[in-house]
Design a protein around this motif. Structure first.
Motif, PDB file in Angstrom:
ATOM      1  N   LEU A   1      -3.324  -7.951  14.811  1.00 33.88           N
ATOM      2  CA  LEU A   1      -2.589  -8.719  13.804  1.00 33.88           C
ATOM      3  C   LEU A   1      -2.381  -7.952  12.507  1.00 33.88           C
ATOM      4  CD1 LEU A   1      -4.160 -12.276  14.161  1.00 33.88           C
ATOM      5  CD2 LEU A   1      -1.721 -11.821  14.044  1.00 33.88           C
ATOM      6  N   PHE A   2      -3.453  -7.449  11.928  1.00 30.32           N
ATOM      7  CA  PHE A   2      -3.355  -6.942  10.560  1.00 30.32           C
ATOM      8  C   PHE A   2      -2.856  -5.505  10.455  1.00 30.32           C
ATOM      9  CE2 PHE A   2      -6.004 -10.676  10.493  1.00 30.32           C
ATOM     10  CZ  PHE A   2      -5.359 -11.406   9.513  1.00 30.32           C
ATOM     11  N   PRO A   3      -3.186  -4.622  11.399  1.00 32.90           N
ATOM     12  CA  PRO A   3      -2.470  -3.339  11.392  1.00 32.90           C
ATOM     13  C   PRO A   3      -0.974  -3.503  11.614  1.00 32.90           C
ATOM     14  CG  PRO A   3      -4.511  -3.139  12.626  1.00 32.90           C
ATOM     15  CD  PRO A   3      -4.342  -4.595  12.314  1.00 32.90           C
ATOM     16  N   SER A   4      -0.582  -4.528  12.391  1.00 30.99           N
ATOM     17  CA  SER A   4       0.846  -4.781  12.589  1.00 30.99           C
ATOM     18  C   SER A   4       1.480  -5.345  11.324  1.00 30.99           C
ATOM     19  CB  SER A   4       1.048  -5.768  13.750  1.00 30.99           C
ATOM     20  OG  SER A   4       0.566  -5.232  14.963  1.00 30.99           O
TER      21      SER A   4
ATOM     22  N   PHE B   1     -13.122  -4.706  11.988  1.00 31.99           N
ATOM     23  CA  PHE B   1     -14.058  -4.547  10.880  1.00 31.99           C
ATOM     24  C   PHE B   1     -13.559  -3.508   9.881  1.00 31.99           C
ATOM     25  CE2 PHE B   1     -17.655  -2.318   8.965  1.00 31.99           C
ATOM     26  CZ  PHE B   1     -18.419  -3.355   8.464  1.00 31.99           C
ATOM     27  N   TRP B   2     -13.063  -2.400  10.377  1.00 31.64           N
ATOM     28  CA  TRP B   2     -12.702  -1.283   9.510  1.00 31.64           C
ATOM     29  C   TRP B   2     -11.548  -1.643   8.579  1.00 31.64           C
ATOM     30  CZ3 TRP B   2     -12.442   4.421  11.620  1.00 31.64           C
ATOM     31  CH2 TRP B   2     -12.512   5.302  10.541  1.00 31.64           C
ATOM     32  N   VAL B   3     -10.538  -2.324   9.121  1.00 29.53           N
ATOM     33  CA  VAL B   3      -9.390  -2.688   8.295  1.00 29.53           C
ATOM     34  C   VAL B   3      -9.797  -3.677   7.215  1.00 29.53           C
ATOM     35  CG1 VAL B   3      -7.088  -3.715   8.299  1.00 29.53           C
ATOM     36  CG2 VAL B   3      -7.774  -2.202  10.169  1.00 29.53           C
TER      37      VAL B   3
ATOM     38  N   TRP C   1       0.466   0.472   8.188  1.00 30.13           N
ATOM     39  CA  TRP C   1       0.259   1.778   7.569  1.00 30.13           C
ATOM     40  C   TRP C   1      -0.313   2.668   8.659  1.00 30.13           C
ATOM     41  CZ3 TRP C   1      -4.486  -0.636   7.596  1.00 30.13           C
ATOM     42  CH2 TRP C   1      -5.616   0.168   7.581  1.00 30.13           C
ATOM     43  N   GLY C   2       0.148   3.848   8.665  1.00 31.40           N
ATOM     44  CA  GLY C   2      -0.274   4.760   9.725  1.00 31.40           C
ATOM     45  C   GLY C   2       0.859   5.607  10.260  1.00 31.40           C
TER      46      GLY C   2
ATOM     47  N   TYR D   1       0.844  -1.196   0.000  1.00 32.24           N
ATOM     48  CA  TYR D   1       0.000   0.000   0.000  1.00 32.24           C
ATOM     49  C   TYR D   1       0.879   1.246   0.000  1.00 32.24           C
ATOM     50  CZ  TYR D   1      -3.672   3.194   1.770  1.00 32.24           C
ATOM     51  OH  TYR D   1      -4.566   4.219   1.937  1.00 32.24           O
ATOM     52  N   MET D   2       0.379   2.321  -0.609  1.00 36.34           N
ATOM     53  CA  MET D   2       1.142   3.565  -0.751  1.00 36.34           C
ATOM     54  C   MET D   2       1.727   4.045   0.581  1.00 36.34           C
ATOM     55  SD  MET D   2       1.757   6.163  -3.028  1.00 36.34           S
ATOM     56  CE  MET D   2       2.031   7.927  -3.087  1.00 36.34           C
ATOM     57  N   ASN D   3       0.867   4.229   1.599  1.00 37.03           N
ATOM     58  CA  ASN D   3       1.328   4.767   2.879  1.00 37.03           C
ATOM     59  C   ASN D   3       2.190   3.777   3.646  1.00 37.03           C
ATOM     60  OD1 ASN D   3       0.037   7.128   2.372  1.00 37.03           O
ATOM     61  ND2 ASN D   3      -1.640   6.816   3.807  1.00 37.03           N
ATOM     62  N   GLU D   4       2.049   2.514   3.331  1.00 38.33           N
ATOM     63  CA  GLU D   4       2.866   1.489   3.972  1.00 38.33           C
ATOM     64  C   GLU D   4       4.344   1.665   3.631  1.00 38.33           C
ATOM     65  OE1 GLU D   4       2.905  -3.446   4.127  1.00 38.33           O
ATOM     66  OE2 GLU D   4       1.582  -2.372   2.737  1.00 38.33           O
ATOM     67  N   LEU D   5       4.628   2.334   2.509  1.00 36.32           N
ATOM     68  CA  LEU D   5       5.992   2.463   2.014  1.00 36.32           C
ATOM     69  C   LEU D   5       6.527   3.893   2.103  1.00 36.32           C
ATOM     70  CD1 LEU D   5       5.093  -0.318   0.863  1.00 36.32           C
ATOM     71  CD2 LEU D   5       6.519   0.163  -1.103  1.00 36.32           C
TER      72      LEU D   5
END
Length: 537
Positions: free
Chosen positions: A128-131, A263-265, A135-136, A30-34
């Motif tokens: 788990l998945f935000p880690s 849910f949001w992710v 991104w953030g 993802y863009m912000n991930e990088l």
């Protein structure tokens, strides 16, 4: 029992690593991930470099420091840039964070309580998945959060001056990582003033007079620097992809519980969060409220029970203050913001439940309480496992991803890396493409890559003369490649529309569609070739 619980905690961390790293290349980068990658590679150009200190990247964004980039510099130098080298290190840091929380709870609540809590956290999709994607970003934020809480509770048990000093260092590093860490800093400061005034008084008394002056000066410098850096962003900075969140409290509350449930992710990545159970996060917060009321009215004769009650109120107060600060911050509102509140509701529940459990004098009542708490823990664990399974099943069977997260980015990157040297430049005309292609490209090709989406977004608002000058600058003599999302997949539809219209209306430019990139039966990207002949300049 302590050895068994330590083994269970380490096993939970390993399970967390396995689940978070499952098919680690999915979803697509993802863009912000990088955002940090160019800085981690030595920042040869100014892609995502907001401020330097000499040649050293200092800020990658007006409110994001280069700390993560500094950590990744040796990793990329040794192993290169890939989905594995981008995602695995943050997964490992998040696993260490789990063990820090475990050690905190083990020291205050006991081995069994700590082991149960860390297993719940290890399979929680909100962790788990935000880690995994960071991104953030959120991983270093949670790491410093865990370190600060662990150091503070350790100081309460055994006062040593190096612990507050290290907390202050964690404050600075967390703020440097991302400026919104100030939410946690301010909430923590207010929380210890209200919940632990005795510890603050003892800390002040234990300091030599010279050290007190040094501490006051450092705090004043930190407050001044924070105001200097943060206030301009609050007053003036509005990123084009962020709209001011002026929505009501109900919307903010829904955003919080949707984030804590995962849910949001899921909806962000897959466009569909069907199957994700959302009500557990609401229930947990509601139960925290009932436990807090019970602890207020229940006589606490045991010193350990009183301490755990105080710790539970402290965790809930910090979570509440962070939530209030998110509400009043116009630029805040994404799941990566609400993620800072994790895992404070669970910690509050554990401390308050342990406090009440300790006070129960009758064996039968204790057994009933243990049964109820055990059922609640199993229920939350089961829901977390279910929601995590829903996520992982998408990686096996789902062919639909949000275009910004599409795995087809790897095919596009491979093609650009192979053919990019045929063109003088590789231009991205929409948001959500450049960082990934730039990060995965060969070093010599990166200098030819440009992210011009803001200019294409506003191109139709310029007069004909300025449009011609802009196109002349973007497309010099020779061949250029242009990458965009397919129709209906754009982040900003006007960018693709303005590109196609402007190129078609300029007789000096010739364009053609070179290649389309499809995933799961959907066209995701388009690659165009734009040529300006020498005689047309």
């Amino acid at each position: 029992m302590p050895r068994l619980s330590d083994g269970l905690a380490i096993t939970a961390a390993c399970i967390f690593i396995f689940l978070a790293a499952y098919r680690i290349e999915l979803p697509g980068l993802y863009m912000n991930e990088l955002d940090f990658v160019n800085a981690a590679q030595g920042a040869p150009d100014n892609t995502m470099i907001y401020m330097r200190l000499g040649p050293v990247p200092l800020l990658v964004f007006p409110y994001i420091g280069a700390l993560k980039a500094w950590i990744y510099t040796p990793i990329f130098r040794l192993f290169g840039v890939s989905a594995l080298t981008i995602r695995l290190p943050v997964i490992l840091i998040a696993a260490v964070t789990l063990l820090i929380f475990y050690q905190l709870m083990r020291a205050k609540l006991g081995a069994i309580w700590a082991a149960v809590a860390v297993w719940i956290m290890a399979v929680d999709p909100a962790n788990l998945f935000p880690s995994r994607l960071d991104w953030g970003p959120t991983v270093l934020m949670h790491f410093f959060q865990a370190a600060i809480l662990a150091l503070w509770f350790s100081y309460r048990d055994k006062p040593e001056l190096w612990k507050p000093a290290l907390i202050f260092v964690c404050f600075g590093l967390g703020f440097f990582d991302k400026f919104n860490f100030i939410w946690l800093v301010s909430a923590f400061a207010i929380g210890i003033c209200l919940c632990y005034p005795d510890s603050l008084k003892n800390l002040w008394v234990s300091l030599p007079r010279f050290a007190r002056w040094i501490a006051v000066i450092l705090v004043l410098i930190a407050v001044g620097a924070t105001l200097y850096l943060v206030l301009p962003l609050l007053l003036h900075f509005h990123h084009p992809t962020i709209r001011a969140r002026t929505t009501g409290l109900q919307v903010k509350w829904d955003a919080l519980v949707n984030t804590l449930s995962g849910f949001w992710v899921a909806r962000r990545i897959f466009g569909d969060a069907a199957g994700v159970i959302r009500f557990t996060s609401t229930c947990l917060i509601a139960v925290d409220g009932f436990l807090a009321l019970a602890c207020l009215f229940f006589p606490m004769l045991d010193a350990e029970a009183r301490e755990n009650r105080k710790n539970g109120f402290f965790c809930l107060l910090i979570g509440l203050l962070i939530f209030l600060q998110i509400i009043i911050t116009p630029q805040a509102g994404g799941p990566h913001h609400y993620s800072m509140i994790f895992p404070l509701p669970l910690l509050g529940f554990a401390f308050l439940a342990r406090s009440l459990y300790t006070q129960l004098a009758w064996k039968n009542l204790r057994r009933l309480a243990a049964l109820l708490l055990g059922v609640a823990a199993v229920f939350v664990f089961a829901v977390n496992v279910h929601n995590t399974t829903v996520y992982l099943s998408h990686f096996r069977t789902n062919s639909h991803y949000n275009p910004r997260w599409s795995p087809e980015i790897y095919s596009l990157s491979d093609y650009i890396s192979e053919h990019g040297f045929e063109a003088k430049s590789v231009i991205c005309v929409d948001w959500g493409l450049h960082n990934q292609l730039h990060a995965l490209a060969p070093k010599k090709l990166r200098r030819r890559m440009h992210d011009y989406w803001p200019a294409f977004k506003e191109l139709e608002n310029r007069n004909r003369e300025k449009q011609t000058a802009t196109l002349h600058y973007f497309f010099p003599v020779g061949k250029s490649f242009v990458v965009t999302f397919a129709a209906s997949k754009e982040t900003f539809p006007e960018t693709r529309r303005n590109f196609l219209a402007s190129v078609a209306s300029d007789p000096a430019l010739k364009s053609r569609l070179v290649k389309e990139f499809w995933f799961g039966g959907e066209k995701i990207y388009e690659l165009y070739e734009v040529v300006r002949w020498p005689h047309a300049t």
